[in-house]
Design an enzyme around this catalytic site. Structure first.
Site, short mmCIF file in Angstrom:
data_model
loop_
_atom_site.label_atom_id
_atom_site.label_comp_id
_atom_site.label_asym_id
_atom_site.label_seq_id
_atom_site.Cartn_x
_atom_site.Cartn_y
_atom_site.Cartn_z
N SER A 118 -9.65 88.47 37.81
CA SER A 118 -9.39 87.24 38.58
C SER A 118 -10.34 87.12 39.75
O SER A 118 -10.42 86.05 40.36
CB SER A 118 -7.97 87.27 39.15
OG SER A 118 -7.03 87.41 38.14
N HIS A 139 -12.31 84.31 32.15
CA HIS A 139 -11.09 84.27 32.97
C HIS A 139 -10.10 83.32 32.32
O HIS A 139 -10.16 82.10 32.53
CB HIS A 139 -11.47 83.85 34.39
CG HIS A 139 -10.34 83.88 35.35
ND1 HIS A 139 -10.22 83.01 36.40
CD2 HIS A 139 -9.24 84.68 35.41
CE1 HIS A 139 -9.11 83.27 37.07
NE2 HIS A 139 -8.50 84.28 36.48
N GLU A 151 -12.48 80.15 32.45
CA GLU A 151 -13.67 80.19 33.31
C GLU A 151 -14.59 81.26 32.75
O GLU A 151 -14.15 82.39 32.51
CB GLU A 151 -13.28 80.60 34.73
CG GLU A 151 -13.01 79.49 35.68
CD GLU A 151 -12.70 80.00 37.08
OE1 GLU A 151 -11.90 80.95 37.23
OE2 GLU A 151 -13.25 79.44 38.03
N ASN A 189 -9.59 80.94 41.58
CA ASN A 189 -8.82 81.71 42.55
C ASN A 189 -9.34 81.60 43.98
O ASN A 189 -8.65 81.95 44.93
CB ASN A 189 -8.70 83.16 42.11
CG ASN A 189 -7.64 83.27 41.02
OD1 ASN A 189 -6.62 82.59 41.09
ND2 ASN A 189 -7.89 84.09 40.02
P1 NAD Z 1 -0.33 93.33 34.20
O1 NAD Z 1 0.04 94.20 35.34
O2 NAD Z 1 0.70 92.46 33.59
O3 NAD Z 1 -0.97 94.23 33.02
C1 NAD Z 1 -1.98 95.16 33.22
C2 NAD Z 1 -1.92 96.16 32.08
O4 NAD Z 1 -3.06 97.02 32.15
C3 NAD Z 1 -0.69 97.07 32.13
O5 NAD Z 1 0.01 96.95 30.90
C4 NAD Z 1 -1.27 98.46 32.31
O6 NAD Z 1 -0.54 99.48 31.65
C5 NAD Z 1 -2.65 98.28 31.67
N1 NAD Z 1 -3.64 99.29 32.03
C6 NAD Z 1 -3.85 99.90 33.23
N2 NAD Z 1 -4.87 100.79 33.12
C7 NAD Z 1 -5.31 100.73 31.84
C8 NAD Z 1 -6.34 101.40 31.12
N3 NAD Z 1 -7.11 102.32 31.70
N4 NAD Z 1 -6.52 101.09 29.81
C9 NAD Z 1 -5.73 100.16 29.20
N5 NAD Z 1 -4.74 99.50 29.84
C10 NAD Z 1 -4.54 99.78 31.14
O7 NAD Z 1 -1.59 92.49 34.71
P2 NAD Z 1 -2.07 91.03 34.21
O8 NAD Z 1 -1.40 90.01 35.02
O9 NAD Z 1 -2.02 90.99 32.72
O10 NAD Z 1 -3.59 91.07 34.69
C11 NAD Z 1 -4.59 91.70 33.92
C12 NAD Z 1 -5.94 91.20 34.38
O11 NAD Z 1 -5.99 89.78 34.18
C13 NAD Z 1 -6.22 91.42 35.85
O12 NAD Z 1 -7.59 91.68 36.02
C14 NAD Z 1 -5.83 90.11 36.48
O13 NAD Z 1 -6.50 89.87 37.70
C15 NAD Z 1 -6.29 89.14 35.41
N6 NAD Z 1 -5.64 87.82 35.41
C16 NAD Z 1 -4.31 87.69 35.65
C17 NAD Z 1 -3.71 86.44 35.61
C18 NAD Z 1 -2.24 86.27 35.84
O14 NAD Z 1 -1.79 85.12 36.01
N7 NAD Z 1 -1.45 87.32 35.83
C19 NAD Z 1 -4.48 85.30 35.31
C20 NAD Z 1 -5.83 85.47 35.02
C21 NAD Z 1 -6.41 86.73 35.08
#
Ligand code: NAD
Length: 283
Positions: A118, A139, A151, A189
Site C-alpha cells: 500500500s 495495488h 494501481e 493512499n
Molecule cells: P493481512 O494482515 O490480512 O494478511 C497478511 C498475511 O501475510 C497474513 O496472512 C500473514 O500470515 C501473511 N504473511 C506474513 N509473513 C509472510 C511470509 N513471510 N510469507 C507468506 N505470508 C506471510 O494483510 P492484508 O490486508 O491482506 O495486506 C497485505 C498487503 O496488501 C499489505 O502490503 C497491505 O498494505 C496491502 N494492501 C492492503 C489493503 C487492505 O485494504 N487491507 C488494500 C490494498 C493493499
C-alpha cells in the site's frame, strides 16, 4: 511473456481476494501463507465470496469451481513453476525485502515479481532482488473481487515489458489499471489514509461519535462508506503502517498517525479481521 501460473504469497484479506480473482480469470493459481490457520480462513473466505457471486450470476459455476480448487501451501516449493508472483504479505518493509530476496532466489529468471504493498517503495523492494526490471507494484483494492481499480507502480528500474505484461494481466482479470509513480502511498493512499487519520483525530478529540463522523462523510460528502468503517475494512494495522511510511518518507508532521490509531493497534483492535475496530463485527 504469457502469464499462466500466478503464485500468491500471503493469504490474508488481500491475498485470498487476489487468488480468487486470478482463478476465476482462468489462471492456474497457488496460494501460500506461512500461517496454516490463515490458509484455512482464506479457503473459507473464498468459498463464501464465490457462493455469493455465483448466486448473483456474477460468475459461472465453472469459475466458482476454479476458485474453490485453488491449492494452498505453507511453502515456496512450487514457486519455480510460476510466471507471475504476487506478494500480499503484511505491510512491513523489512519483511517484504526478505520475501523478495527469497522470491528472486527461487523464481524462474523471467518470472515477474509483484508487490501489493500500500505504501512501500517498489524501487526499494526491487533492490532486494537481482532482477529489478521484473519487479513492479500491483495495488489491488479491497475487496478485490468487487473493486475494479488496480494501481500499477513502476519502480525506477521496472522495464516497459513488465509494465505491459502486468497491465494486460489486470485487464484479463477484468480490472482497470492506472499507472502511478513510485511515491509514498502512490495516488490512492496518499489521499485516502490522511483522510482516515484525520477522522480518527476527530474521534480522539471528541468532535463526534464514530457513527456521527461516518454519517457526515456518507450523507454530506456522498462517500459510499464512512472513513472509520473503511479503516475497519482496510485493517487498522495497515492504515498505521501507511501513515508511518508517509510520515517518514515525506518527512512532514501532517502525516503523523493519530495516537488513538496506535493505541487501537496495540490493543489488537484491527477492524473487521479481528472482530473489533471502531465498530464491532460478529463474524
Ligand atoms: P493481512 O494482515 O490480512 O494478511 C497478511 C498475511 O501475510 C497474513 O496472512 C500473514 O500470515 C501473511 N504473511 C506474513 N509473513 C509472510 C511470509 N513471510 N510469507 C507468506 N505470508 C506471510 O494483510 P492484508 O490486508 O491482506 O495486506 C497485505 C498487503 O496488501 C499489505 O502490503 C497491505 O498494505 C496491502 N494492501 C492492503 C489493503 C487492505 O485494504 N487491507 C488494500 C490494498 C493493499
Amino acid at each position: 511473456m504469457e502469464i499462466r501460473h500466478v503464485f500468491v504469497v500471503g493469504a490474508g484479506t488481500m491475498g485470498n481476494g487476489i487468488a480468487q480473482v486470478a482463478a476465476t480469470s482462468g489462471y492456474r493459481v497457488t496460494l501460500m501463507d506461512i500461517v496454516p490457520q490463515q490458509l484455512e480462513l482464506a479457503r473459507a473466505a473464498i468459498a463464501k465470496s464465490v457462493d455469493k457471486l455465483a448466486g448473483k450470476g456474477a460468475i459461472t459455476e465453472g469459475q466458482k469451481v476454479a476458485a474453490l480448487g485453488i491449492p494452498t501451501t505453507d511453502s515456496l516449493d512450487s514457486l519455480p513453476e510460476a510466471d507471475l508472483v504476487i506478494e500480499a504479505a503484511s505491510e512491513n518493509p523489512e519483511l517484504k525485502f526478505k520475501i523478495f530476496h527469497d522470491l528472486d532466489r527461487l523464481a524462474r529468471p523471467e518470472a515477474i515479481l509483484v508487490s501489493n504493498t500500500s505504501s512501500i517503495s517498489i524501487t526499494k523492494i526491487a533492490a532486494a532482488t537481482q532482477r529489478p526490471e521484473n519487479v513492479i507494484g500491483m495495488h489491488f483494492m479491497n475487496p478485490v473481487p468487487l473493486m475494479r481499480l488496480v494501481e500499477v507502480i513502476r519502480g525506477l528500474a521496472t522495464s516497459g515489458e513488465t509494465v505491459e505484461a502486468v497491465m494486460e494481466t489486470c485487464r484479463h482479470m477484468g480490472k482497470e489499471p492506472v499507472e502511478s509513480k513510485d511515491s509514498p502511498g502512490f495516488i490512492s493512499n496518499r489521499i485516502l489514509c490522511p483522510m482516515i487519520n484525520e477522522a480518527i483525530f476527530a474521534l480522539q478529540e471528541g468532535i463526534g461519535t464514530p457513527e456521527a463522523i461516518d454519517t457526515v462523510m456518507k450523507l454530506g460528502m456522498n462517500h459510499p462508506i464512512g472513513p472509520l468503517a473503511l479503516a475497519d475494512l482496510v485493517g487498522l494495522d495497515v492504515v498505521l503502517a501507511v501513515m508511518q511510511v508517509l510520515q517518514s518518507d515525506l518527512g512532514e508532521d501532517k502525516y503523523r498517525p493519530a495516537y488513538l490509531l496506535r493505541k487501537m493497534v496495540d490493543a489488537g483492535y484491527l477492524g473487521r479481521k479481528s472482530g473489533r475496530g471502531f465498530f464491532q463485527y460478529s463474524s
